[in-house]
Design an enzyme around this catalytic site. Sequence first.
Site, PDB file in Angstrom:
ATOM      1  N   ARG A 129      -0.484  -8.981  13.232  1.00  0.00           N
ATOM      2  CA  ARG A 129      -1.247  -7.878  12.211  1.00  0.00           C
ATOM      3  C   ARG A 129      -2.107  -9.069  11.253  1.00  0.00           C
ATOM      4  NH1 ARG A 129       4.435  -5.611  10.681  1.00  0.00           N
ATOM      5  NH2 ARG A 129       3.437  -4.316   9.569  1.00  0.00           N
TER       6      ARG A 129
ATOM      7  N   ARG B 253      -9.538   0.358   8.603  1.00  0.00           N
ATOM      8  CA  ARG B 253      -9.691  -0.419   9.268  1.00  0.00           C
ATOM      9  C   ARG B 253     -10.321  -1.372  10.166  1.00  0.00           C
ATOM     10  NH1 ARG B 253      -3.492   0.295   9.322  1.00  0.00           N
ATOM     11  NH2 ARG B 253      -2.019  -1.610   9.709  1.00  0.00           N
TER      12      ARG B 253
ATOM     13  N   ARG C  47      11.875  -1.066  11.062  1.00  0.00           N
ATOM     14  CA  ARG C  47       9.752  -0.743  11.872  1.00  0.00           C
ATOM     15  C   ARG C  47      10.025  -2.431  12.911  1.00  0.00           C
ATOM     16  NH1 ARG C  47       4.713  -0.215   8.143  1.00  0.00           N
ATOM     17  NH2 ARG C  47       3.930  -1.031   9.793  1.00  0.00           N
TER      18      ARG C  47
ATOM     19  N   LYS D 294       1.008  -1.040  -0.194  1.00  0.00           N
ATOM     20  CA  LYS D 294      -0.039  -0.005   0.138  1.00  0.00           C
ATOM     21  C   LYS D 294       0.403   1.311   0.246  1.00  0.00           C
ATOM     22  CE  LYS D 294      -1.895  -1.220   4.203  1.00  0.00           C
ATOM     23  NZ  LYS D 294      -1.286  -2.440   4.160  1.00  0.00           N
TER      24      LYS D 294
ATOM     25  N   ARG E 255      11.675  -5.631   4.919  1.00  0.00           N
ATOM     26  CA  ARG E 255      11.703  -4.463   4.674  1.00  0.00           C
ATOM     27  C   ARG E 255      12.396  -3.296   5.335  1.00  0.00           C
ATOM     28  NH1 ARG E 255       5.372  -1.918   5.288  1.00  0.00           N
ATOM     29  NH2 ARG E 255       6.470  -2.889   7.556  1.00  0.00           N
TER      30      ARG E 255
HETATM   31  P1  AP5 Z   1       5.089  -1.661   2.094  1.00  0.00           P
HETATM   32  O1  AP5 Z   1       5.133  -0.567   0.536  1.00  0.00           O
HETATM   33  O2  AP5 Z   1       5.227  -0.900   2.649  1.00  0.00           O
HETATM   34  O3  AP5 Z   1       3.773  -2.167   2.459  1.00  0.00           O
HETATM   35  P2  AP5 Z   1       2.090  -1.741   2.885  1.00  0.00           P
HETATM   36  O4  AP5 Z   1       1.420  -2.464   2.292  1.00  0.00           O
HETATM   37  O5  AP5 Z   1       2.690  -0.512   3.159  1.00  0.00           O
HETATM   38  O6  AP5 Z   1       1.852  -3.036   4.378  1.00  0.00           O
HETATM   39  P3  AP5 Z   1       2.489  -1.978   6.406  1.00  0.00           P
HETATM   40  O7  AP5 Z   1       3.019  -2.999   6.598  1.00  0.00           O
HETATM   41  O8  AP5 Z   1       2.719  -0.669   5.671  1.00  0.00           O
HETATM   42  O9  AP5 Z   1       1.033  -1.952   6.463  1.00  0.00           O
HETATM   43  P4  AP5 Z   1       0.411  -2.352   8.293  1.00  0.00           P
HETATM   44  O10 AP5 Z   1      -1.414  -1.974   8.134  1.00  0.00           O
HETATM   45  O11 AP5 Z   1       0.685  -3.617   8.736  1.00  0.00           O
HETATM   46  O12 AP5 Z   1       0.716  -1.041   8.929  1.00  0.00           O
HETATM   47  P5  AP5 Z   1       0.452   0.093   9.347  1.00  0.00           P
HETATM   48  O13 AP5 Z   1       1.439   1.360   8.849  1.00  0.00           O
HETATM   49  O14 AP5 Z   1      -0.160   0.968   8.258  1.00  0.00           O
HETATM   50  O15 AP5 Z   1       5.626  -2.913   1.340  1.00  0.00           O
HETATM   51  C1  AP5 Z   1       5.838  -3.346   2.644  1.00  0.00           C
HETATM   52  C2  AP5 Z   1       7.858  -4.637   1.734  1.00  0.00           C
HETATM   53  O16 AP5 Z   1       7.498  -4.865   0.797  1.00  0.00           O
HETATM   54  C3  AP5 Z   1       8.575  -3.516   1.525  1.00  0.00           C
HETATM   55  O17 AP5 Z   1      10.284  -3.871   2.300  1.00  0.00           O
HETATM   56  C4  AP5 Z   1       8.678  -3.084   0.183  1.00  0.00           C
HETATM   57  O18 AP5 Z   1       9.463  -2.682  -0.705  1.00  0.00           O
HETATM   58  C5  AP5 Z   1       7.903  -4.277  -0.125  1.00  0.00           C
HETATM   59  N1  AP5 Z   1       7.137  -4.510  -1.457  1.00  0.00           N
HETATM   60  C6  AP5 Z   1       6.569  -3.743  -2.215  1.00  0.00           C
HETATM   61  N2  AP5 Z   1       5.586  -4.185  -3.122  1.00  0.00           N
HETATM   62  C7  AP5 Z   1       6.896  -5.083  -4.060  1.00  0.00           C
HETATM   63  C8  AP5 Z   1       7.014  -6.120  -4.678  1.00  0.00           C
HETATM   64  N3  AP5 Z   1       5.780  -5.636  -5.613  1.00  0.00           N
HETATM   65  N4  AP5 Z   1       7.563  -6.949  -5.022  1.00  0.00           N
HETATM   66  C9  AP5 Z   1       8.527  -7.075  -4.266  1.00  0.00           C
HETATM   67  N5  AP5 Z   1       8.396  -6.504  -2.959  1.00  0.00           N
HETATM   68  C10 AP5 Z   1       7.528  -5.385  -2.605  1.00  0.00           C
HETATM   69  O19 AP5 Z   1      -0.201   0.350  10.637  1.00  0.00           O
HETATM   70  C11 AP5 Z   1       0.919  -0.020  11.517  1.00  0.00           C
HETATM   71  C12 AP5 Z   1      -0.067   0.217  13.110  1.00  0.00           C
HETATM   72  O20 AP5 Z   1      -0.320   1.172  13.463  1.00  0.00           O
HETATM   73  C13 AP5 Z   1      -1.083  -0.740  12.628  1.00  0.00           C
HETATM   74  O21 AP5 Z   1      -0.784  -2.996  13.463  1.00  0.00           O
HETATM   75  C14 AP5 Z   1      -1.365  -0.864  14.258  1.00  0.00           C
HETATM   76  O22 AP5 Z   1      -1.005  -1.135  15.501  1.00  0.00           O
HETATM   77  C15 AP5 Z   1      -1.531   1.092  13.929  1.00  0.00           C
HETATM   78  N6  AP5 Z   1      -2.603   1.635  12.734  1.00  0.00           N
HETATM   79  C16 AP5 Z   1      -2.607   2.431  11.478  1.00  0.00           C
HETATM   80  N7  AP5 Z   1      -3.831   2.815  10.733  1.00  0.00           N
HETATM   81  C17 AP5 Z   1      -4.651   2.148  12.032  1.00  0.00           C
HETATM   82  C18 AP5 Z   1      -5.892   2.276  11.679  1.00  0.00           C
HETATM   83  N8  AP5 Z   1      -6.664   2.363  10.367  1.00  0.00           N
HETATM   84  N9  AP5 Z   1      -6.291   2.442  12.837  1.00  0.00           N
HETATM   85  C19 AP5 Z   1      -6.419   1.996  14.125  1.00  0.00           C
HETATM   86  N10 AP5 Z   1      -4.513   1.421  14.822  1.00  0.00           N
HETATM   87  C20 AP5 Z   1      -4.097   1.065  13.334  1.00  0.00           C
HETATM   88 MG    MG Z   2       2.649   1.421   4.968  1.00  0.00          MG
END
Ligand code: AP5
Ligand code: MG
Length: 216
Positions: A171, A88, A160, A13, A127
Amino acid sequence: MRIVLLGAPGAGKGTQAKKLIEKYGIPQISTGDILRKAVADGTPLGKEAKSYMDKGELVPDSVVIGLVKERLSQDDCKKGFILDGFPRNTSQAETLDQVLAEMNMPLQLALSVDVDFDILMKRLTGRRTCKQCNQMYNIYFSPPKKEGVCDKCGGELYQRDDDKEETIKKRLEVYEAQTAPLIDYYEKKGILRRVNGEGDIEEIFANICKIIDELK
Ligand code: AP5
Ligand code: MG
Ligand code: ZN
């Protein structure tokens, strides 16, 4: 364009959102990035959020919804936005619909980035993220030119806190139980589209752009 990006942790994402910002000139609203900044700054909000994030659980809705409302009211969101990591759960999705209806800017697209569960663990453990500009890299799939250094801005790369195997497992469970049902939610509203999130980053991006340009 007003877009929600859906997808499991590690689906890409953030990676795709960064490219969309450049191409379409609309801001990314990542609740994860906003929360991590609050944690790094040591604000009261960050202190509260950290305990949930370290366990891989969702931060309470009341906290996250307030952050998003505030961000959506800023001027740059008038030309559109990309929500990444929000909503979420169903309650967040319903509140978002209400807020956007009041602002007269309903969602136009919910895009699910689909990746097989087996691939996600490797993406997340590999990552690395830039401290300065938040650009993502991956030591297995897309390493930086120089180890530990951002290609774009020269910033330092870090891992991270929640990208540990145990936390990742949690997660992924939380995603299945609470977030995956949103695919149905947006399908019923008629704005869901899906894209294959496996394979070349540029190819995935081209497919996403095709979907967006068809809707414009
Ligand atoms: P990346 O693009 O970083 O993936 P992502 O989908 O953004 O994954 P996240 O881990 O950020 O999602 P998340 O939902 O767990 O975390 P968030 O920060 O929202 O890509 C991942 C890796 O793959 C990278 O190394 C990239 O280079 C690689 N990659 C990408 N595309 C590729 C491809 N095509 N081929 C190969 N490699 C590739 O949330 C974190 C925490 O915050 C949550 O657990 C929660 O505690 C809190 N939080 C956030 N939002 C909320 C909410 N709305 N409500 C409640 N709590 C929340
Ligand atoms: Mg992300
Ligand atoms: Zn950088």
